[in-house]
Motif scaffolding. Structure first.
Motif, short mmCIF file in Angstrom:
data_model
loop_
_atom_site.label_atom_id
_atom_site.label_comp_id
_atom_site.label_asym_id
_atom_site.label_seq_id
_atom_site.Cartn_x
_atom_site.Cartn_y
_atom_site.Cartn_z
N ARG A 64 0.84 -1.19 0.00
CA ARG A 64 0.00 0.00 0.00
C ARG A 64 0.88 1.24 0.00
O ARG A 64 2.02 1.23 0.46
CB ARG A 64 -0.93 0.03 1.23
N CYS A 65 0.29 2.35 -0.50
CA CYS A 65 0.98 3.63 -0.46
C CYS A 65 1.06 4.10 1.00
O CYS A 65 0.05 4.14 1.69
CB CYS A 65 0.24 4.65 -1.32
N LEU A 66 2.27 4.43 1.46
CA LEU A 66 2.49 4.86 2.83
C LEU A 66 3.17 6.22 2.85
O LEU A 66 3.87 6.60 1.92
CB LEU A 66 3.40 3.87 3.58
N HIS A 67 2.97 6.93 3.94
CA HIS A 67 3.77 8.12 4.23
C HIS A 67 4.70 7.74 5.38
O HIS A 67 4.26 7.54 6.51
CB HIS A 67 2.88 9.30 4.62
N GLN A 68 5.98 7.62 5.07
CA GLN A 68 6.97 7.21 6.05
C GLN A 68 7.70 8.45 6.56
O GLN A 68 8.22 9.23 5.77
CB GLN A 68 7.96 6.23 5.45
N MET A 69 7.75 8.61 7.88
CA MET A 69 8.37 9.78 8.49
C MET A 69 9.28 9.32 9.63
O MET A 69 9.00 8.31 10.27
CB MET A 69 7.29 10.71 9.07
N GLY A 70 10.36 10.07 9.86
CA GLY A 70 11.20 9.75 11.00
C GLY A 70 12.67 9.98 10.73
O GLY A 70 13.05 10.73 9.83
N TYR A 71 13.52 9.30 11.52
CA TYR A 71 14.97 9.50 11.46
C TYR A 71 15.69 8.16 11.62
O TYR A 71 15.24 7.28 12.36
CB TYR A 71 15.44 10.44 12.57
N ALA A 72 16.82 8.04 10.94
CA ALA A 72 17.71 6.91 11.16
C ALA A 72 18.53 7.17 12.43
O ALA A 72 18.40 8.21 13.07
CB ALA A 72 18.63 6.73 9.96
N TRP A 73 19.36 6.19 12.79
CA TRP A 73 20.17 6.35 14.00
C TRP A 73 21.20 7.48 13.81
O TRP A 73 21.54 7.89 12.70
CB TRP A 73 20.85 5.06 14.39
N SER A 74 21.67 8.00 14.94
CA SER A 74 22.53 9.18 14.94
C SER A 74 23.80 8.96 14.12
O SER A 74 24.49 7.95 14.28
CB SER A 74 22.91 9.54 16.38
N GLY A 75 24.08 9.93 13.22
CA GLY A 75 25.30 9.88 12.43
C GLY A 75 25.23 9.01 11.20
O GLY A 75 26.24 8.80 10.52
N ALA A 76 24.03 8.50 10.87
CA ALA A 76 23.90 7.54 9.78
C ALA A 76 23.74 8.22 8.43
O ALA A 76 23.10 9.26 8.29
CB ALA A 76 22.70 6.62 10.03
N ARG A 77 24.32 7.61 7.41
CA ARG A 77 24.06 7.92 6.01
C ARG A 77 23.28 6.75 5.43
O ARG A 77 23.68 5.59 5.54
CB ARG A 77 25.37 8.12 5.26
N VAL A 78 22.14 7.05 4.82
CA VAL A 78 21.23 6.03 4.31
C VAL A 78 21.21 6.10 2.78
O VAL A 78 21.07 7.17 2.19
CB VAL A 78 19.80 6.23 4.84
N PHE A 79 21.33 4.94 2.13
CA PHE A 79 21.14 4.81 0.70
C PHE A 79 19.95 3.89 0.46
O PHE A 79 19.96 2.73 0.90
CB PHE A 79 22.38 4.22 0.02
N GLY A 80 18.90 4.40 -0.20
CA GLY A 80 17.72 3.60 -0.50
C GLY A 80 17.73 3.20 -1.97
O GLY A 80 17.74 4.05 -2.86
N ILE A 81 17.71 1.88 -2.21
CA ILE A 81 17.79 1.34 -3.57
C ILE A 81 16.50 0.58 -3.88
O ILE A 81 16.31 -0.56 -3.43
CB ILE A 81 18.99 0.38 -3.74
N PRO A 82 15.55 1.18 -4.62
CA PRO A 82 14.34 0.45 -5.00
C PRO A 82 14.71 -0.76 -5.86
O PRO A 82 15.58 -0.67 -6.73
CB PRO A 82 13.55 1.48 -5.82
N MET A 83 14.04 -1.88 -5.60
CA MET A 83 14.39 -3.11 -6.29
C MET A 83 13.44 -3.45 -7.44
O MET A 83 13.87 -3.84 -8.50
CB MET A 83 14.39 -4.28 -5.28
N ALA A 84 12.13 -3.31 -7.22
CA ALA A 84 11.16 -3.70 -8.25
C ALA A 84 9.92 -2.86 -8.08
O ALA A 84 8.91 -3.34 -7.56
CB ALA A 84 10.85 -5.19 -8.16
N GLN A 85 9.98 -1.60 -8.51
CA GLN A 85 8.86 -0.69 -8.32
C GLN A 85 8.59 0.07 -9.62
O GLN A 85 9.44 0.16 -10.49
CB GLN A 85 9.17 0.30 -7.19
N SER A 86 7.40 0.62 -9.71
CA SER A 86 7.04 1.43 -10.87
C SER A 86 6.14 2.57 -10.42
O SER A 86 5.60 2.56 -9.32
CB SER A 86 6.32 0.57 -11.92
N GLY A 87 6.00 3.57 -11.30
CA GLY A 87 5.17 4.71 -10.97
C GLY A 87 6.00 5.83 -10.39
O GLY A 87 7.21 5.92 -10.58
#
Length: 325
Positions: A64-87
């Protein structure tokens, strides 16, 4: 687990499947998150989390479509790699293709409106580690180059290689997670992941937010969301929101459409429906009825409320309440 040389007994791999977005949001170690469901229908999500020494890898799926909000752990660099999505999706102020890679730096807020089907793997590491590694291997500081960017410029071949590597890792986590008990396996996998990551994203151009109109839209939406969440038991009307922020209804609608991909009326309704669901799930007072909880969140047309609730969550509010008891 056996006691062969070179094998550690503690393997940090966790798997979690649930029909509750709050459970999934709170299940990621070190993160402080909140999810709201925006797309209608019964939610189903699963998450696999793995720590490869100091490297966190998260594989998340939802329907389902979600609204995700928040923070990663302190000092973190996050890379998000979509695997199989469209739109299309929205990440911060950016409207992006759902398969576009994204990033968050230390202290940056997660503000992600997902596509209707989410399948994303995230690599999370210390920003200091990324800085030192990129300087050592490539002679430049990738962490500094990323700055406050949200969307990543990527080398096409490098990104394909990284996705293939993550897909292979996903299979290992699914079928043979015990392999990660071997320190040599973790060391080799960590090195391969990080060098592949650098290869995919080493051509950053230190892009920064430059569209002032878009930034203004985001500021207005953020102020609106702040007022909405500050007064959860006193649901605001659109007129009240406009007065509090000092904008017209048309401006508010334009801002929400640009940033959230929906109008403020629909967003308010979705937030209130999610709050009703939480209240129903947490209710321990047997005298309370669905009507009591719905009305406390400002729903006065109960048949419309019931229809909206079932459309959003795939069940009647009475079923949610019954299951909580």
């Amino acid at each position: 687990m056996n006691d062969e040389p070179g094998v550690e007994k503690a393997v940090r791999v966790r798997k979690h499947s649930t029909g509750d977005i709050d459970e999934l949001a709170s299940s990621v170690r070190g993160w402080d998150q909140r999810y709201d469901q925006l797309g209608p229908g019964r939610y189903c999500g699963n998450l696999t989390e793995c720590w490869i020494d100091d490297l966190q890898v998260i594989h998340e799926r939802s329907n389902r479509c979600l609204h995700q909000m928040g923070y990663a752990w302190s000092g973190a660099r996050v890379f998000g790699i979509p695997m199989a999505q469209s739109g299309a999706a929205r990440f911060g102020t950016q409207i992006i293709e759902a398969d576009a890679p994204v990033t968050l730096g230390p202290g940056q807020e997660l503000d992600y409106r997902t596509p209707s089907t989410l399948d994303v793997m995230s690599i999370v590491l210390s920003a200091d580690t990324l800085s030192q590694l990129s300087l050592t291997l490539d002679g430049f500081d990738l962490e500094s180059a990323l700055g406050g960017s949200l969307c990543l410029a990527s080398d096409t071949a490098g990104l394909m290689e990284l996705r293939a590597l993550l897909q292979s890792l996903s299979q290992v986590l699914k079928l043979t997670p015990e392999l990660l008990a071997y320190p040599a396996v973790r060391k080799g996998l960590r090195h391969t992941l990080l060098t592949s990551l650098l290869g995919a994203f080493s051509n950053q151009d230190n892009r920064h937010e430059s569209n002032q109109r878009t930034l203004q839209h985001k500021l207005i939406v953020e102020r609106a969301k702040q007022y909405i969440f500050e007064t959860p038991q006193d649901p605001l009307t659109i007129a009240e929101l406009c007065a509090m922020i000092g904008v017209s209804r048309r401006t508010l609608q334009t801002c929400f459409q640009k940033i959230m991909g929906t109008n403020p009326v629909h967003y308010l309704r979705a937030v209130r429906l999610n709050q009703v669901r939480r209240a129903l799930r947490q209710s321990t007072v047997h005298e309370l009825q669905v009507q009591d909880i719905a009305c406390s969140w400002g729903f006065w047309h109960l048949s419309s409320f019931t229809a909206d609730y079932k459309r959003m969550f795939g069940e009647l509010p009475s079923q949610t309440l019954h299951r909580s008891r």
